[in-house]
Design a protein around this motif. Structure first.
Motif, PDB file in Angstrom:
ATOM      1  N   ALA A 206       0.849  -1.189   0.000  1.00  0.00           N
ATOM      2  CA  ALA A 206       0.000   0.000   0.000  1.00  0.00           C
ATOM      3  C   ALA A 206       0.887   1.242   0.000  1.00  0.00           C
ATOM      4  CB  ALA A 206      -0.902   0.010   1.220  1.00  0.00           C
ATOM      5  N   TYR A 207       0.534   2.181  -0.881  1.00  0.00           N
ATOM      6  CA  TYR A 207       1.229   3.469  -0.940  1.00  0.00           C
ATOM      7  C   TYR A 207       0.215   4.565  -0.670  1.00  0.00           C
ATOM      8  CZ  TYR A 207       4.897   0.934  -3.453  1.00  0.00           C
ATOM      9  OH  TYR A 207       5.874   0.044  -3.816  1.00  0.00           O
ATOM     10  N   TYR A 208       0.639   5.598   0.088  1.00  0.00           N
ATOM     11  CA  TYR A 208      -0.226   6.743   0.338  1.00  0.00           C
ATOM     12  C   TYR A 208       0.421   7.981  -0.260  1.00  0.00           C
ATOM     13  CZ  TYR A 208      -3.105  10.216   2.658  1.00  0.00           C
ATOM     14  OH  TYR A 208      -3.959  11.259   2.910  1.00  0.00           O
ATOM     15  N   TYR A 209      -0.322   8.675  -1.109  1.00  0.00           N
ATOM     16  CA  TYR A 209       0.152   9.902  -1.745  1.00  0.00           C
ATOM     17  C   TYR A 209      -0.495  11.079  -1.026  1.00  0.00           C
ATOM     18  CZ  TYR A 209       1.646   6.531  -5.201  1.00  0.00           C
ATOM     19  OH  TYR A 209       2.242   5.458  -5.818  1.00  0.00           O
ATOM     20  N   THR A 210       0.303  11.766  -0.210  1.00  0.00           N
ATOM     21  CA  THR A 210      -0.228  12.788   0.694  1.00  0.00           C
ATOM     22  C   THR A 210      -0.861  13.972  -0.027  1.00  0.00           C
ATOM     23  OG1 THR A 210       1.986  13.725   0.911  1.00  0.00           O
ATOM     24  CG2 THR A 210       1.271  12.218   2.626  1.00  0.00           C
TER      25      THR A 210
ATOM     26  N   GLU B 278      -4.069  12.724  -1.480  1.00  0.00           N
ATOM     27  CA  GLU B 278      -4.849  11.974  -0.487  1.00  0.00           C
ATOM     28  C   GLU B 278      -5.453  10.713  -1.104  1.00  0.00           C
ATOM     29  OE1 GLU B 278      -7.569  14.918   1.212  1.00  0.00           O
ATOM     30  OE2 GLU B 278      -6.214  15.002   2.946  1.00  0.00           O
ATOM     31  N   VAL B 279      -4.591   9.936  -1.767  1.00  0.00           N
ATOM     32  CA  VAL B 279      -4.997   8.703  -2.431  1.00  0.00           C
ATOM     33  C   VAL B 279      -4.155   7.546  -1.917  1.00  0.00           C
ATOM     34  CG1 VAL B 279      -5.058   7.483  -4.643  1.00  0.00           C
ATOM     35  CG2 VAL B 279      -5.761   9.867  -4.532  1.00  0.00           C
TER      36      VAL B 279
ATOM     37  N   LEU C 259      -6.159  -1.483  -6.445  1.00  0.00           N
ATOM     38  CA  LEU C 259      -7.297  -0.660  -6.028  1.00  0.00           C
ATOM     39  C   LEU C 259      -6.758   0.689  -5.589  1.00  0.00           C
ATOM     40  CD1 LEU C 259      -9.607  -2.883  -3.748  1.00  0.00           C
ATOM     41  CD2 LEU C 259     -10.104  -2.078  -6.054  1.00  0.00           C
ATOM     42  N   ASN C 260      -7.564   1.717  -5.777  1.00  0.00           N
ATOM     43  CA  ASN C 260      -7.218   3.057  -5.327  1.00  0.00           C
ATOM     44  C   ASN C 260      -8.341   3.573  -4.452  1.00  0.00           C
ATOM     45  OD1 ASN C 260      -4.778   3.542  -7.098  1.00  0.00           O
ATOM     46  ND2 ASN C 260      -6.324   2.973  -8.594  1.00  0.00           N
TER      47      ASN C 260
ATOM     48  N   ASP D 242     -13.071  11.759  -1.356  1.00  0.00           N
ATOM     49  CA  ASP D 242     -14.313  11.419  -2.049  1.00  0.00           C
ATOM     50  C   ASP D 242     -14.976  10.161  -1.503  1.00  0.00           C
ATOM     51  OD1 ASP D 242     -13.863  13.569  -3.711  1.00  0.00           O
ATOM     52  OD2 ASP D 242     -13.026  12.368  -5.334  1.00  0.00           O
ATOM     53  N   ASN D 243     -14.276   9.429  -0.627  1.00  0.00           N
ATOM     54  CA  ASN D 243     -14.782   8.162  -0.076  1.00  0.00           C
ATOM     55  C   ASN D 243     -15.131   7.166  -1.172  1.00  0.00           C
ATOM     56  OD1 ASN D 243     -14.531   9.058   2.604  1.00  0.00           O
ATOM     57  ND2 ASN D 243     -16.496  10.091   2.467  1.00  0.00           N
TER      58      ASN D 243
END
Length: 96
Positions: free
Chosen positions: A9-13, A16-17, A39-40, A45-46
């Protein structure tokens, strides 16, 4: 809520994805199972989405498709390119 597992899992600050990659498995509160390679999750946007192939197994059907989106608890989802199979009850013939 849904349970999600993935290899990476990667988080792009800035965006916010969350980007999930590899052997993704999701189980929602209804017990439906979702499987994918990517998956993203767009936090603001939930919405969870994928352009890759996603397979969904429920009690009575198996769906497979791509260009998938869902709300964050996976209770509502949409395929834009899909195929699948489901069990149907046979109707009894009436004798007259």
């Amino acid at each position: 809520m849904a349970q999600i597992q993935a290899d990476t899992a990667y988080y792009y600050t800035e965006e916010e994805v969350w980007n999930l990659i590899g052997n993704i498995s999701v189980i929602n509160l209804d017990g439906d199972q979702f499987f994918a390679r990517t998956l993203n999750w767009k936090k603001g946007d939930n919405i969870i989405y994928s352009d890759d192939t996603v397979t969904i197994i429920t009690k009575d059907k198996v769906l497979k498709g791509s260009h998938f989106s869902a709300n964050q608890d996976f209770s509502k989802y949409t395929f834009y390119h899909s195929r699948g199979s489901m069990k149907l009850k046979e109707e009894e013939e009436s004798s007259e």
